[in-house]
Design an enzyme around this catalytic site. Sequence first.
Site, mmCIF file in Angstrom:
data_model
loop_
_atom_site.group_PDB
_atom_site.id
_atom_site.type_symbol
_atom_site.label_atom_id
_atom_site.label_comp_id
_atom_site.label_asym_id
_atom_site.label_seq_id
_atom_site.Cartn_x
_atom_site.Cartn_y
_atom_site.Cartn_z
ATOM 1 N N GLU A 171 0.884 -1.357 0.007
ATOM 2 C CA GLU A 171 0.541 0.116 -0.257
ATOM 3 C C GLU A 171 0.854 1.508 0.371
ATOM 4 O O GLU A 171 0.401 1.835 0.595
ATOM 5 C CB GLU A 171 -0.654 0.422 1.396
ATOM 6 C CG GLU A 171 -1.982 -1.358 1.258
ATOM 7 C CD GLU A 171 -2.943 -1.009 2.611
ATOM 8 O OE1 GLU A 171 -3.458 0.526 3.047
ATOM 9 O OE2 GLU A 171 -3.961 -1.590 2.242
ATOM 10 N N GLU A 373 -4.390 -9.055 0.683
ATOM 11 C CA GLU A 373 -4.759 -8.295 2.178
ATOM 12 C C GLU A 373 -6.995 -8.554 1.816
ATOM 13 O O GLU A 373 -6.760 -7.820 0.909
ATOM 14 C CB GLU A 373 -5.008 -7.304 2.823
ATOM 15 C CG GLU A 373 -3.136 -7.662 3.092
ATOM 16 C CD GLU A 373 -3.193 -5.960 3.899
ATOM 17 O OE1 GLU A 373 -3.837 -5.727 4.688
ATOM 18 O OE2 GLU A 373 -1.936 -5.618 4.210
#
Length: 478
Positions: A171, A373
């Site tokens: 991220e 995720e």
Amino acid sequence: MARQTWKIPDDFILGAAASAWQTEGWDGKRPTQDSYLDMWYKNDPDVWHDGYGPAVATDFYNRYKEDIQYMKDIGLTHYRTSINWSRFLLDYETAEVDEVYAGYIDDVIDELKRCGVEPMLCLEHYEIPTVLLEQYGGWGSKHVVGLFAAYAEKAFERYGDRVKYWFTFNEPIVPQTRIYLDALRYPYEQNTKKWMQWNYHKALATAKAVAIFRKRKPSFREGAKIGVILNPEVAYARSSAPHDQKAAQVYDLFFNRVFLDPSIKGVYPDELMELMAKHDILFDHDEEELSVIKRNTVDFVGVNLYYPKRVQAPSRQWNESTPFHPAYYYEPFELPGRKMNPFRGWEICPRIVYDMAMRLKYEYGNIEWLIAENGMGVEHEERFKNEEGVIQDDYRIDFISAHLREAMKGIADGANCKGYMLWAFTDNVSPMNAFKNRYGLVEIRLENNRSRALKKSACFYRDIIKNRRFETEEFRYK
Ligand code: BGP
């Protein structure tokens, strides 16, 4: 409601994820090896839930053997964590390796492999060394891009013979969005231009690491690949009206395509370049850097998927003296009746998995990808314990099943989705929320010396890994 049975392909990855800073703890860390998270926690412990932060975390540094036994017991095919950049090196300028920490990563990898769990390593899950923030302003600096590339090379050299799956960042947009765009994290400075410069330098750092990886690849494990883990938020417009559509499209440019396009296609969207120039937030770049990005796109992508982003055209007047923020073009929209995870404040909408799968298929050349995720953080899970003390987390089982089902539908429709990694393997430390919301298949009992215990979802996960099938109730999307 009718139950449906879903078959999971035999080679589909079913693993779990974590990161170094959220699990390891500070044992063995030298005083000069603070990461951004360590520094933030030291400066501002009060903003962390119950004052708990990365200092002990789950103590994975000392307890990894025990945890890997649980992974083996559940049958995880893969486990993803990060190398803690701030701890892996003694000197960030010369990339001198800290043998003690590097040896610990050696041991973790070997133990995983001994237990039949394939390791995946990410080079940065927010663990930029503090000293690089203090001396150079962190990712605002081109020098730091070079230091990251040197660090990446050392990591490939050391573990490339055993690790097949590599990621540059987890991220990459998140820290600077919280720090510079929204001023929600230390040092709480609003600065949109810095935000965009950090975005750009991380895309460039990914390309440089990819270039080094490709050069070294012949000595690597067969089939080794390198990617980046992104968190594109599937953006839904409130309506089909052009102004709402535009809000979603601009949101997508600033928050999703800003990484998807350079990482996968090697170029920035023209529309984004124009918007950046218009609002004076264009990153400092040159043609040589853009050509590095162009030539070194990733082999595959990890996609973190938790919630959708719903937007509508802005209804309020933008005060012209307010610094530019992409929210100039949109405002959030709350779907009436949406299904929520109230503990995290995130909408639950499994359809994002299918929609992302189709987007990667049609707009990004059907690149290989995996759900890197997905998971559900719930507060006070102890209230769900049965008489034997096992947390009956049926909500997590439903959550996983509903999202996996969308992945299976996507695969049936030609998506190149290769796996699902649950966040997280054990409960662990979230930024600020610490242990408030629990995500794990494995409970961490803080009150009992951080002892571990399987939750009901761990048994469910074990079953689906073994049997390669699961069941869901059919329901209509909200
Ligand atoms: C992702 C991060 C993870 C993890 C997860 C859960 O964005 O990659 O590190 O923290 O979100 O979110 P949170 O911990 O904020 O509840």
